[in-house]
Design a protein around this motif. Structure first.
Motif, short mmCIF file in Angstrom:
data_model
loop_
_atom_site.label_atom_id
_atom_site.label_comp_id
_atom_site.label_asym_id
_atom_site.label_seq_id
_atom_site.Cartn_x
_atom_site.Cartn_y
_atom_site.Cartn_z
N ALA A 58 0.83 -1.21 0.00
CA ALA A 58 0.00 0.00 0.00
C ALA A 58 0.86 1.25 0.00
CB ALA A 58 -0.92 -0.01 1.22
N LYS A 59 1.92 1.26 0.80
CA LYS A 59 2.81 2.42 0.85
C LYS A 59 3.58 2.58 -0.46
CE LYS A 59 3.43 2.17 5.87
NZ LYS A 59 4.38 1.84 6.97
N LEU A 60 3.93 1.46 -1.10
CA LEU A 60 4.61 1.51 -2.39
C LEU A 60 3.70 2.15 -3.44
CD1 LEU A 60 7.15 0.69 -4.02
CD2 LEU A 60 6.04 -1.52 -4.43
N TYR A 61 2.44 1.75 -3.45
CA TYR A 61 1.50 2.34 -4.40
C TYR A 61 1.27 3.82 -4.10
CZ TYR A 61 0.47 -2.60 -5.33
OH TYR A 61 0.56 -3.95 -5.64
N ALA A 62 1.23 4.15 -2.82
CA ALA A 62 1.06 5.56 -2.44
C ALA A 62 2.25 6.39 -2.91
CB ALA A 62 0.91 5.67 -0.92
N GLN A 63 3.44 5.83 -2.80
CA GLN A 63 4.65 6.53 -3.21
C GLN A 63 4.58 6.94 -4.68
OE1 GLN A 63 8.21 4.20 -2.60
NE2 GLN A 63 9.42 5.43 -4.03
N HIS A 64 3.96 6.10 -5.49
CA HIS A 64 3.87 6.35 -6.93
C HIS A 64 2.47 6.84 -7.34
CE1 HIS A 64 7.85 4.72 -7.62
NE2 HIS A 64 7.52 3.64 -6.93
N ASP A 65 1.62 7.15 -6.37
CA ASP A 65 0.28 7.66 -6.62
C ASP A 65 -0.51 6.74 -7.56
OD1 ASP A 65 -1.70 9.53 -6.07
OD2 ASP A 65 -1.28 10.69 -7.89
N LEU A 66 -0.42 5.45 -7.31
CA LEU A 66 -1.13 4.45 -8.12
C LEU A 66 -2.51 4.20 -7.48
CD1 LEU A 66 1.81 1.98 -8.74
CD2 LEU A 66 0.82 3.58 -10.39
N ARG A 67 -3.45 5.05 -7.81
CA ARG A 67 -4.75 5.02 -7.18
C ARG A 67 -5.66 3.96 -7.81
NH1 ARG A 67 -6.20 11.32 -5.73
NH2 ARG A 67 -4.08 12.00 -5.27
N GLY A 68 -6.73 3.65 -7.06
CA GLY A 68 -7.75 2.75 -7.60
C GLY A 68 -7.37 1.29 -7.58
N GLY A 69 -6.35 0.93 -6.80
CA GLY A 69 -5.98 -0.48 -6.68
C GLY A 69 -6.95 -1.22 -5.80
N HIS A 70 -7.00 -2.54 -5.95
CA HIS A 70 -7.95 -3.32 -5.18
C HIS A 70 -7.24 -4.29 -4.23
CE1 HIS A 70 -7.46 -5.23 -9.16
NE2 HIS A 70 -7.43 -6.36 -8.49
N VAL A 71 -7.74 -4.33 -3.00
CA VAL A 71 -7.29 -5.27 -1.98
C VAL A 71 -8.36 -6.35 -1.90
CG1 VAL A 71 -6.70 -5.58 0.45
CG2 VAL A 71 -6.19 -3.39 -0.70
N ILE A 72 -8.00 -7.58 -2.29
CA ILE A 72 -8.99 -8.65 -2.37
C ILE A 72 -8.70 -9.71 -1.32
CG2 ILE A 72 -10.02 -10.44 -3.81
CD1 ILE A 72 -10.69 -7.61 -4.69
N LYS A 73 -9.68 -9.97 -0.47
CA LYS A 73 -9.58 -11.00 0.56
C LYS A 73 -10.06 -12.33 -0.03
CE LYS A 73 -12.33 -8.68 3.19
NZ LYS A 73 -13.31 -8.87 4.24
N LEU A 74 -9.13 -13.23 -0.21
CA LEU A 74 -9.45 -14.53 -0.79
C LEU A 74 -9.74 -15.52 0.33
CD1 LEU A 74 -6.67 -14.57 -3.55
CD2 LEU A 74 -9.10 -14.08 -3.86
N GLY A 75 -10.96 -15.45 0.83
CA GLY A 75 -11.35 -16.35 1.90
C GLY A 75 -11.21 -15.71 3.27
N PRO A 76 -11.47 -16.49 4.34
CA PRO A 76 -11.43 -15.97 5.71
C PRO A 76 -10.00 -15.72 6.19
CG PRO A 76 -11.81 -18.34 5.73
CD PRO A 76 -11.84 -17.93 4.28
N GLY A 77 -9.91 -15.03 7.33
CA GLY A 77 -8.61 -14.80 7.95
C GLY A 77 -7.82 -13.66 7.36
N ASN A 78 -8.49 -12.76 6.63
CA ASN A 78 -7.78 -11.68 5.96
C ASN A 78 -8.21 -10.28 6.39
OD1 ASN A 78 -6.09 -13.23 4.03
ND2 ASN A 78 -8.08 -13.90 3.23
#
Length: 284
Positions: A58-78
């Motif tokens: 997330a910080k790497l994407y912020a550094q390069h202003d790469l907006r609109g990325g998706h964080v996908i939880k693949l199943g429980p425990g995330n």
């Protein structure tokens, strides 16, 4: 709806979470445990397991202003891992996986710019417009992304749910995309059959999406570095998606990307591409 003007496709980043870790997984191998026996790792094919925590990406994407990325939880425990990523760059990432009307606002409050909904819209594998309207009312159209990921069946693409294992009653078409697009701000479409294989995108699907979509749409699945077309040699992935979709579809790289252990394409290249694309959009 009026078709958006020609622009240039951009790279959208991702953070895929499995059992609390950032991973790159072959999409078709992800299954649920059955009858309490075994777990979802038995047939799992994993291309990459990160040493870094979700916040690092997330910080790497912020550094390069790469907006609109998706964080996908693949199943429980995330949940904890997803929250960590969102809090590392608040109000800039989208979160999906297990999103419902009951918890959608919770994820907005945890720092998600938008929520991504998938299986919840298909109870018993049947599309529910009622559920979509309820989600729209709760979080607002501008904060809602619909994932209508799919598997190819002959000449059609059928929306798949439950980690892409169960086919629904929805077939991708201009009509079905228009119906969903009227109640969300973006679409996310994984081509589950090629997800994680690094053997090339589903070119037919990308071209159809370019013809059908009227709102921002991100394609994921199979992206690598180069392809060979009949009339153009060695066309890089971003250029190919941009060409096939007339700039109307954005692209996610996963297993081929250097930050996920891949050798096909570097983050630096994609950052440079996005800078060029954004400059073009400012001139349109």
């Amino acid at each position: 709806m009026v078709m958006a003007p020609r622009r240039q496709s951009v790279f959208r980043p991702c953070i895929d979470l499995h059992h609390g870790s950032v991973k790159q997984i072959v999409g078709g191998s992800l299954r649920d445990a059955k009858d309490g026996q075994g777990d979802d790792t038995e047939a799992l094919r994993t291309n990459f397991v990160a040493e870094h925590p979700p916040s690092y990406y997330a910080k790497l994407y912020a550094q390069h202003d790469l907006r609109g990325g998706h964080v996908i939880k693949l199943g429980p425990g995330n949940d904890d891992a997803a929250t960590e990523a969102l809090q590392a760059w608040p109000n800039r990432l989208h979160v999906g996986g297990g999103i419902t009307s009951e918890n959608a606002m919770t994820w907005i409050e945890r720092g998600a710019e938008k929520v991504v909904v998938t299986s919840y819209l298909f109870p018993a594998c049947q599309f529910s417009l009622e559920r979509l309207l309820d989600l729209e009312a709760r979080v607002g159209r501008e904060r809602l992304v619909v994932d209508i990921s799919c598997r190819r069946r002959g000449d059609e693409w059928v929306v798949a749910m439950n980690r892409w294992q169960d086919l629904t009653d929805m077939v991708l078409s201009k009509e079905s995309l228009d119906l969903v697009s009227a109640h969300c701000s973006e679409l996310l479409i994984h081509a589950a059959d090629v997800e994680g294989l690094c053997r090339g995108i589903d070119q037919d699907l990308v071209q159809r999406l370019g013809e059908w979509t009227t709102i921002p749409t991100t394609y994921a699945g199979g992206a690598r570095r180069t392809y060979r077309m009949a009339d153009v040699a060695d066309l890089e992935d971003m250029k190919l998606v941009d060409t096939l979709s007339q700039g109307r579809v954005d692209l996610t790289f996963g297993s081929a990307l250097d930050i996920f252990g891949g050798t096909g394409v570097t983050l630096a290249e994609l950052v440079a591409w996005n800078e060029s694309a954004h400059a073009l959009r400012l001139r349109v």
